[in-house]
Design a protein around this motif. Structure first.
Motif, PDB file in Angstrom:
ATOM      1  N   ALA A   1     -16.883   6.791   7.741  1.00  0.00           N
ATOM      2  CA  ALA A   1     -15.499   6.330   7.750  1.00  0.00           C
ATOM      3  C   ALA A   1     -15.323   5.081   6.889  1.00  0.00           C
ATOM      4  CB  ALA A   1     -15.036   6.051   9.179  1.00  0.00           C
ATOM      5  N   THR A   2     -16.319   4.195   6.922  1.00  0.00           N
ATOM      6  CA  THR A   2     -16.253   2.993   6.098  1.00  0.00           C
ATOM      7  C   THR A   2     -16.331   3.348   4.623  1.00  0.00           C
ATOM      8  OG1 THR A   2     -17.268   1.705   7.862  1.00  0.00           O
ATOM      9  CG2 THR A   2     -17.309   0.751   5.660  1.00  0.00           C
ATOM     10  N   ARG A   3     -17.189   4.280   4.273  1.00  0.00           N
ATOM     11  CA  ARG A   3     -17.297   4.704   2.877  1.00  0.00           C
ATOM     12  C   ARG A   3     -15.985   5.304   2.388  1.00  0.00           C
ATOM     13  NH1 ARG A   3     -22.723   5.395   1.038  1.00  0.00           N
ATOM     14  NH2 ARG A   3     -22.207   7.246  -0.198  1.00  0.00           N
ATOM     15  N   ALA A   4     -15.353   6.136   3.227  1.00  0.00           N
ATOM     16  CA  ALA A   4     -14.071   6.726   2.830  1.00  0.00           C
ATOM     17  C   ALA A   4     -13.011   5.647   2.621  1.00  0.00           C
ATOM     18  CB  ALA A   4     -13.622   7.726   3.888  1.00  0.00           C
ATOM     19  N   TYR A   5     -13.003   4.661   3.514  1.00  0.00           N
ATOM     20  CA  TYR A   5     -12.074   3.538   3.389  1.00  0.00           C
ATOM     21  C   TYR A   5     -12.309   2.778   2.081  1.00  0.00           C
ATOM     22  CZ  TYR A   5     -10.900  -1.425   4.041  1.00  0.00           C
ATOM     23  OH  TYR A   5     -10.479  -2.727   3.848  1.00  0.00           O
ATOM     24  N   LEU A   6     -13.567   2.473   1.776  1.00  0.00           N
ATOM     25  CA  LEU A   6     -13.881   1.695   0.583  1.00  0.00           C
ATOM     26  C   LEU A   6     -13.549   2.459  -0.694  1.00  0.00           C
ATOM     27  CD1 LEU A   6     -17.282   0.131   1.704  1.00  0.00           C
ATOM     28  CD2 LEU A   6     -15.097  -1.053   1.466  1.00  0.00           C
ATOM     29  N   VAL A   7     -13.820   3.749  -0.722  1.00  0.00           N
ATOM     30  CA  VAL A   7     -13.524   4.548  -1.908  1.00  0.00           C
ATOM     31  C   VAL A   7     -12.016   4.599  -2.150  1.00  0.00           C
ATOM     32  CG1 VAL A   7     -13.571   6.903  -2.835  1.00  0.00           C
ATOM     33  CG2 VAL A   7     -15.640   5.913  -1.830  1.00  0.00           C
ATOM     34  N   ASP A   8     -11.229   4.837  -1.101  1.00  0.00           N
ATOM     35  CA  ASP A   8      -9.780   4.884  -1.277  1.00  0.00           C
ATOM     36  C   ASP A   8      -9.203   3.516  -1.629  1.00  0.00           C
ATOM     37  OD1 ASP A   8      -9.596   7.569  -0.905  1.00  0.00           O
ATOM     38  OD2 ASP A   8      -8.885   7.481   1.154  1.00  0.00           O
ATOM     39  N   LEU A   9      -9.764   2.464  -1.033  1.00  0.00           N
ATOM     40  CA  LEU A   9      -9.303   1.119  -1.373  1.00  0.00           C
ATOM     41  C   LEU A   9      -9.608   0.797  -2.834  1.00  0.00           C
ATOM     42  CD1 LEU A   9      -8.135  -1.633  -0.673  1.00  0.00           C
ATOM     43  CD2 LEU A   9     -10.382  -2.298   0.206  1.00  0.00           C
ATOM     44  N   ALA A  10     -10.784   1.186  -3.294  1.00  0.00           N
ATOM     45  CA  ALA A  10     -11.138   0.940  -4.693  1.00  0.00           C
ATOM     46  C   ALA A  10     -10.128   1.592  -5.626  1.00  0.00           C
ATOM     47  CB  ALA A  10     -12.545   1.461  -4.984  1.00  0.00           C
ATOM     48  N   ALA A  11      -9.794   2.851  -5.342  1.00  0.00           N
ATOM     49  CA  ALA A  11      -8.872   3.564  -6.225  1.00  0.00           C
ATOM     50  C   ALA A  11      -7.473   2.955  -6.193  1.00  0.00           C
ATOM     51  CB  ALA A  11      -8.816   5.036  -5.832  1.00  0.00           C
ATOM     52  N   GLU A  12      -6.982   2.631  -5.005  1.00  0.00           N
ATOM     53  CA  GLU A  12      -5.621   2.104  -4.901  1.00  0.00           C
ATOM     54  C   GLU A  12      -5.510   0.703  -5.486  1.00  0.00           C
ATOM     55  OE1 GLU A  12      -2.439   2.153  -1.366  1.00  0.00           O
ATOM     56  OE2 GLU A  12      -3.957   0.576  -1.149  1.00  0.00           O
TER      57      GLU A  12
ATOM     58  N   THR B   1       0.833  -1.202   0.000  1.00  0.00           N
ATOM     59  CA  THR B   1       0.000   0.000   0.000  1.00  0.00           C
ATOM     60  C   THR B   1       0.869   1.254   0.000  1.00  0.00           C
ATOM     61  OG1 THR B   1      -0.130  -0.061   2.412  1.00  0.00           O
ATOM     62  CG2 THR B   1      -1.895  -1.140   1.194  1.00  0.00           C
ATOM     63  N   ASP B   2       0.245   2.399  -0.300  1.00  0.00           N
ATOM     64  CA  ASP B   2       0.980   3.659  -0.296  1.00  0.00           C
ATOM     65  C   ASP B   2       0.682   4.437   0.980  1.00  0.00           C
ATOM     66  OD1 ASP B   2      -1.479   4.975  -0.668  1.00  0.00           O
ATOM     67  OD2 ASP B   2      -1.251   5.045  -2.846  1.00  0.00           O
ATOM     68  N   ASP B   3       1.112   5.693   1.025  1.00  0.00           N
ATOM     69  CA  ASP B   3       1.038   6.442   2.271  1.00  0.00           C
ATOM     70  C   ASP B   3      -0.320   7.077   2.540  1.00  0.00           C
ATOM     71  OD1 ASP B   3       1.035   8.446   0.402  1.00  0.00           O
ATOM     72  OD2 ASP B   3       2.935   9.363   1.035  1.00  0.00           O
ATOM     73  N   ARG B   4      -1.307   6.830   1.709  1.00  0.00           N
ATOM     74  CA  ARG B   4      -2.626   7.417   1.947  1.00  0.00           C
ATOM     75  C   ARG B   4      -3.274   6.879   3.228  1.00  0.00           C
ATOM     76  NH1 ARG B   4      -5.828   5.870  -3.216  1.00  0.00           N
ATOM     77  NH2 ARG B   4      -3.708   5.600  -4.031  1.00  0.00           N
ATOM     78  N   TRP B   5      -2.758   5.765   3.730  1.00  0.00           N
ATOM     79  CA  TRP B   5      -3.380   5.120   4.891  1.00  0.00           C
ATOM     80  C   TRP B   5      -2.732   5.512   6.215  1.00  0.00           C
ATOM     81  CZ3 TRP B   5      -7.727   3.208   3.298  1.00  0.00           C
ATOM     82  CH2 TRP B   5      -7.827   2.741   1.980  1.00  0.00           C
ATOM     83  N   GLN B   6      -1.722   6.318   6.180  1.00  0.00           N
ATOM     84  CA  GLN B   6      -1.014   6.656   7.410  1.00  0.00           C
ATOM     85  C   GLN B   6      -1.942   7.374   8.393  1.00  0.00           C
ATOM     86  OE1 GLN B   6       2.569   8.816   6.508  1.00  0.00           O
ATOM     87  NE2 GLN B   6       3.533   7.075   5.458  1.00  0.00           N
ATOM     88  N   GLY B   7      -1.954   6.888   9.633  1.00  0.00           N
ATOM     89  CA  GLY B   7      -2.728   7.515  10.687  1.00  0.00           C
ATOM     90  C   GLY B   7      -4.213   7.217  10.670  1.00  0.00           C
ATOM     91  N   ARG B   8      -4.670   6.357   9.779  1.00  0.00           N
ATOM     92  CA  ARG B   8      -6.106   6.072   9.673  1.00  0.00           C
ATOM     93  C   ARG B   8      -6.461   4.806  10.437  1.00  0.00           C
ATOM     94  NH1 ARG B   8      -7.619   7.205   3.381  1.00  0.00           N
ATOM     95  NH2 ARG B   8      -9.618   6.322   4.090  1.00  0.00           N
ATOM     96  N   GLU B   9      -7.606   4.847  11.110  1.00  0.00           N
ATOM     97  CA  GLU B   9      -8.061   3.677  11.861  1.00  0.00           C
ATOM     98  C   GLU B   9      -8.417   2.531  10.925  1.00  0.00           C
ATOM     99  OE1 GLU B   9     -11.440   2.505  15.213  1.00  0.00           O
ATOM    100  OE2 GLU B   9     -11.875   4.061  13.742  1.00  0.00           O
ATOM    101  N   LEU B  10      -9.165   2.825   9.879  1.00  0.00           N
ATOM    102  CA  LEU B  10      -9.567   1.801   8.917  1.00  0.00           C
ATOM    103  C   LEU B  10      -8.588   1.825   7.757  1.00  0.00           C
ATOM    104  CD1 LEU B  10     -13.449   2.296   8.843  1.00  0.00           C
ATOM    105  CD2 LEU B  10     -12.038   0.964  10.432  1.00  0.00           C
ATOM    106  N   ARG B  11      -7.917   0.717   7.561  1.00  0.00           N
ATOM    107  CA  ARG B  11      -6.932   0.622   6.501  1.00  0.00           C
ATOM    108  C   ARG B  11      -6.854  -0.830   6.048  1.00  0.00           C
ATOM    109  NH1 ARG B  11      -1.418   2.550   8.805  1.00  0.00           N
ATOM    110  NH2 ARG B  11      -0.707   1.637   6.839  1.00  0.00           N
ATOM    111  N   PRO B  12      -6.414  -1.077   4.830  1.00  0.00           N
ATOM    112  CA  PRO B  12      -6.326  -2.462   4.345  1.00  0.00           C
ATOM    113  C   PRO B  12      -5.244  -3.241   5.067  1.00  0.00           C
ATOM    114  CG  PRO B  12      -5.417  -0.952   2.732  1.00  0.00           C
ATOM    115  CD  PRO B  12      -6.033  -0.100   3.797  1.00  0.00           C
ATOM    116  N   TYR B  13      -5.460  -4.543   5.157  1.00  0.00           N
ATOM    117  CA  TYR B  13      -4.495  -5.431   5.808  1.00  0.00           C
ATOM    118  C   TYR B  13      -3.557  -6.024   4.758  1.00  0.00           C
ATOM    119  CZ  TYR B  13      -7.827  -5.209   9.642  1.00  0.00           C
ATOM    120  OH  TYR B  13      -8.663  -4.765  10.636  1.00  0.00           O
ATOM    121  N   PRO B  14      -2.270  -6.098   5.069  1.00  0.00           N
ATOM    122  CA  PRO B  14      -1.352  -6.776   4.145  1.00  0.00           C
ATOM    123  C   PRO B  14      -1.584  -8.285   4.190  1.00  0.00           C
ATOM    124  CG  PRO B  14      -0.192  -6.152   6.148  1.00  0.00           C
ATOM    125  CD  PRO B  14      -1.571  -5.577   6.254  1.00  0.00           C
TER     126      PRO B  14
END
Length: 387
Positions: A139-150, A63-76
């Motif tokens: 927060a879940t919607r923001a997580y899903l939108v960013d995950l979709a793009a990445e 993943t890239d740095d868009r997830w830094q400091g966020r509670e909801l983030r993708p798992y490696p």
């Protein structure tokens, strides 16, 4: 008729024969998993393993740095897909002459629900569905939108297929599942999918419903089904169980929630993608349906996405509502099972694809080259050659 097959990175990586074998099937494209849920999968030809256990939902790339400091983030991923597993597999497939598109699973993540219970769908009884993130929560919607793009726009990918971009419900291929004892039917499954998290309770209120009264009404409507009475099926059954006005209000909230999430995710993918990048959704033409192929309005989704991938395990009938929109250039891909041990029918692939084309399919998807036996793959090659 363009054909693509689904593949996992672990089907390809460390197996030098895999890219050529997949290309030799006659497919022009591979839909390669970039973000995927937990699974236990056969790898019947791999030189190093026969079973892969993906222990939790994960991204199969760094993943890239868009997830830094966020509670909801993708798992490696763990050792089932280390490093840039997607990138390694994508490069090998491209070298074999196959176009690569990403396969991105979004609102289906049991680890997210286990570690962040507040993100999960909550039914009318107060039970949480940890595999089903509530897509109404900001927060879940923001997580899903960013995950979709990445996850969609990986280096070398020419397009993406977004799965589970909508509501999930009770249905889930869970380990040692024991939920089939009472046949809830289509209407019962809808009622069991209604979410009562704080965000959804507010959403029902905006539709003129009292959330506590609605939850009580849902429980009362389900009681006959728990006692073994069949529902009437379809939306008519929901209206009979819940009342037409109340049913319509719940559907209005859920349809709008899913529609705006789909729009936001597609916009995010397009902003991140190069020109000509194709964006498809796994979709069902009935808006209140939930799961990996969430319900959409065919006219709306074909106005914002480049097309859809439509489940055809029960026959190709779900293709028609999308084809009837007549949108020039839209991709309508029929998803056909070709793993005989999982209910697929590789031996009838040519006939099934021809029937799908008659009903409006422009392409086909084959589930799944990595899971299929050698015999199934021979039938796939013969079926595609006959098209």
């Amino acid at each position: 008729m363009k054909a693509s097959t689904f593949v996992y990175p672990w089907d390809v990586n460390a197996d030098p024969e895999a890219p050529g074998r997949i290309a030799a099937l006659g497919v022009r494209q591979v839909t390669l998993a970039a973000a995927y849920h937990s699974t236990r999968a056969l790898t019947p030809r791999h030189p190093r393993h026969r079973i892969v256990t993906a222990e939790h939902a994960a991204v199969l790339y760094p993943t890239d740095d868009r997830w830094q400091g966020r509670e909801l983030r993708p798992y490696p991923a763990g050792d089932w897909a280390p490093g840039d597993a997607f990138g390694e597999a994508a490069a090998a497939l491209a070298d074999a002459g196959v176009e690569v598109h990403t396969w991105v699973v979004l609102a289906h993540n049991s680890r997210l629900g286990a570690e962040h219970p507040h993100t999960s769908v909550v039914n009318a009884y107060g039970d949480r569905y940890p595999w089903a993130p509530c897509i109404a929560q900001p927060a879940t919607r923001a997580y899903l939108v960013d995950l979709a793009a990445e996850a969609a726009v990986r280096p070398g990918a020419r397009g993406t297929e977004l799965e589970s971009l909508g509501w999930y419900g009770l249905q889930h291929l869970h380990a040692h599942d024991k939920t089939g004892g009472v046949p809830l039917g289509d209407a019962g499954m809808y009622l069991m999918a209604l979410c009562f998290c704080p965000t959804c309770r507010e959403g029902y209120g905006a539709q003129g419903l009292d959330a506590d009264e609605l939850a009580a009404a849902v429980r009362a409507a389900l009681e006959p089904l728990w006692q073994g009475e069949p529902d009437d099926g379809g939306w008519t059954g929901v209206e009979k169980l819940l009342g037409s006005k109340t049913a319509a209000a719940t559907r209005a909230w859920r349809d709008e929630t899913a529609r705006t999430l789909q729009e936001a995710a597609i916009r995010a993918v397009r902003r991140a993608a190069p020109d000509g990048f194709q964006v498809l959704l796994h979709a069902d033409p009935v808006t209140y349906h939930v799961g990996a192929n969430p319900g959409v309005d065919p006219a709306h989704i074909l106005s914002v996405a480049d097309g859809v991938v439509v489940p055809c395990a029960g026959g190709p009938g779900l293709l028609t509502p999308f084809a009837e929109q007549g949108r020039e250039g839209a991709v309508i891909a029929a998803n056909l099972g070709v793993v005989s041990g999982m209910g697929g029918s590789p031996g009838t692939l040519a006939a099934d694809a021809a029937r799908a084309r008659e009903l409006g399919a422009t392409e086909i998807r084959l589930y799944h080259a990595g899971l299929a036996s050698d015999g199934d793959l021979v039938a796939v090659r013969e079926g595609l050659a006959a098209l």
